[in-house]
Enzyme design. Sequence first.
Site, PDB file in Angstrom:
ATOM      1  CG  HIS A 273      -2.013  -1.065   1.103  1.00  0.00           C
ATOM      2  ND1 HIS A 273      -2.530  -1.514  -0.091  1.00  0.00           N
ATOM      3  CD2 HIS A 273      -2.651  -1.776   2.088  1.00  0.00           C
ATOM      4  CE1 HIS A 273      -3.437  -2.450   0.136  1.00  0.00           C
ATOM      5  NE2 HIS A 273      -3.529  -2.632   1.452  1.00  0.00           N
ATOM      6  CG  HIS A 349      -7.747  -0.835   2.833  1.00  0.00           C
ATOM      7  ND1 HIS A 349      -8.062  -1.521   3.993  1.00  0.00           N
ATOM      8  CD2 HIS A 349      -6.897  -1.643   2.146  1.00  0.00           C
ATOM      9  CE1 HIS A 349      -7.409  -2.672   4.016  1.00  0.00           C
ATOM     10  NE2 HIS A 349      -6.688  -2.779   2.892  1.00  0.00           N
ATOM     11  CD  GLU A 479      -8.096  -3.702  -0.371  1.00  0.00           C
ATOM     12  OE1 GLU A 479      -6.985  -3.177  -0.659  1.00  0.00           O
ATOM     13  OE2 GLU A 479      -8.192  -4.711   0.370  1.00  0.00           O
TER      14      GLU A 479
END
Length: 515
Positions: A273, A349, A479
């Site tokens: 991420h 998220h 996601e």
Amino acid sequence: MARVSLVLCLVILVTLGAVVSLSFAHDTEVTSKHEESSQKETEVVHKSKHEEKGGEKVNGDHKAGSDIDKKDKKKEHDVHKKDDRHEKKEHGVHKKDDQHEKKEHDVHKKGDHHEKKEHKVHKKGDHEKDGDDDEKEHKDKKKGEDDESDDESDTDDDTDDDTDDDDDDDDKDEVDADDNEKDNIGLYELKKGNITIKLTNWGASIMSLHFPDKNGKTGDIVLGYDSVKSYKTDKVYFGATVGRVANRIGKAQFKLNGKEYKTTANDGKNTLHGGKRGFGDVVWGVKKHKYDGKKPHIVFTYTSPDGDQGFPGEVNVTVTYKLDKENELSVVMEAKPKDKATPINLAHHTYWNLGGHNAGDILSEEIQILGSNYTPVDGELIPTGDISPVKGTSYDFLQLRPIKDNMKDLKTGYDINYCLDGKADKMRKIVELVDKKSGRKLELSGNQTGLQFYTGGMLKDIKGKNGTTYQAFAGLCLETQGYPNSVNNPKFPSQIVEPGKTYKHTMLFKFSIAS
């Protein structure tokens, strides 16, 4: 005798001539003096009249009085001019005072609006608490409708993702954050119909989303924290916008245009991420915010510098949350590289639990994922490079079914990327999620190639809202994104964005009650 008489006559004549001559000369002198005196009087009269007229031309010449009068007039004019300047300056002072009063009025007005918004936040937040003293509401700053104009365009009729096309009658309520607030963490709210959302500019994150169940009881259906401050120490990306590259980059490195780049490793030897300080771990600016009306929305902005977490080039990013149509939330992410090509893959998220954030696990919820293939992974959750069909595997959710039905062979649940059906870059339905107990239903549409389906198997003893402790499977993430580790897999769709090009990622969440 005769001579004597003649001489006598001559003397007499001479004497008379002399007398006459003297008399004539005297008369001439007197006349001359009189004429001279008369001429002087005439000149004095002319001079007097000339001075009274203030320098009027006489025979083409100006007399001395003209110069004096001109000087006097100029002096008088300068005095008036000076007075005019003084009045103008005084007027400027009054104008400045008026502006000051207006500014002061705007401040009071802004304060009223702020108090009103704060009241609404607390009034609607009966399921949440914001207990930190340093937590700040967004300070509203009035802005004209034409101050900003974005060039965003819609990708599909299904969602209106243009952040500047609001035709509300009350657009004047749209506000802009002050520049000196860009480093402050704030709490923001959007409200329309049945939906109320709270967000923070830390990570451009969703903190809560309230929506009624089948009995009309409103509940918060996303996991999170009571305090904005708690998001600064969050390790599980609750509600965050993640990037510059979401998901994993194997061995925290990739090659682009012949150059090898090393990114920050924060998941073992891999990058997850965006690295240790990705987009979910920074303060975003607030470009626009409109609490309610026809199209409540907020626009977050962030500039990722060249070399950020090892990625090349500066990138300007915006994320827009908007309540457009009834019971719909659109999320639009855009990113523009400044002068270098760079990989970009953003994701949202939020952890969803349609039964309520404190309702326990999500394993009984039913889900449909319209992805006929997935990307198998190794022991570190890095894709192997293969693309495999879901049919006949635990990953088959082509038909609506309970999540727990397919989890027998998956101890930690799902954390896998689906290769979505349909054409990429076009909005199409991706997911349907249903909680039969509450009756709530969520449909997700998007324009990305992949979907990371994560069932929260890594959650453990996380202190959340209202004293709730979140455990494994307390929420699930949907996601939409590009494939994981695409930068190291030539067969996967590319995530490289060139300078002058715009990355655009659109999601549309539709909430309803299942029939």
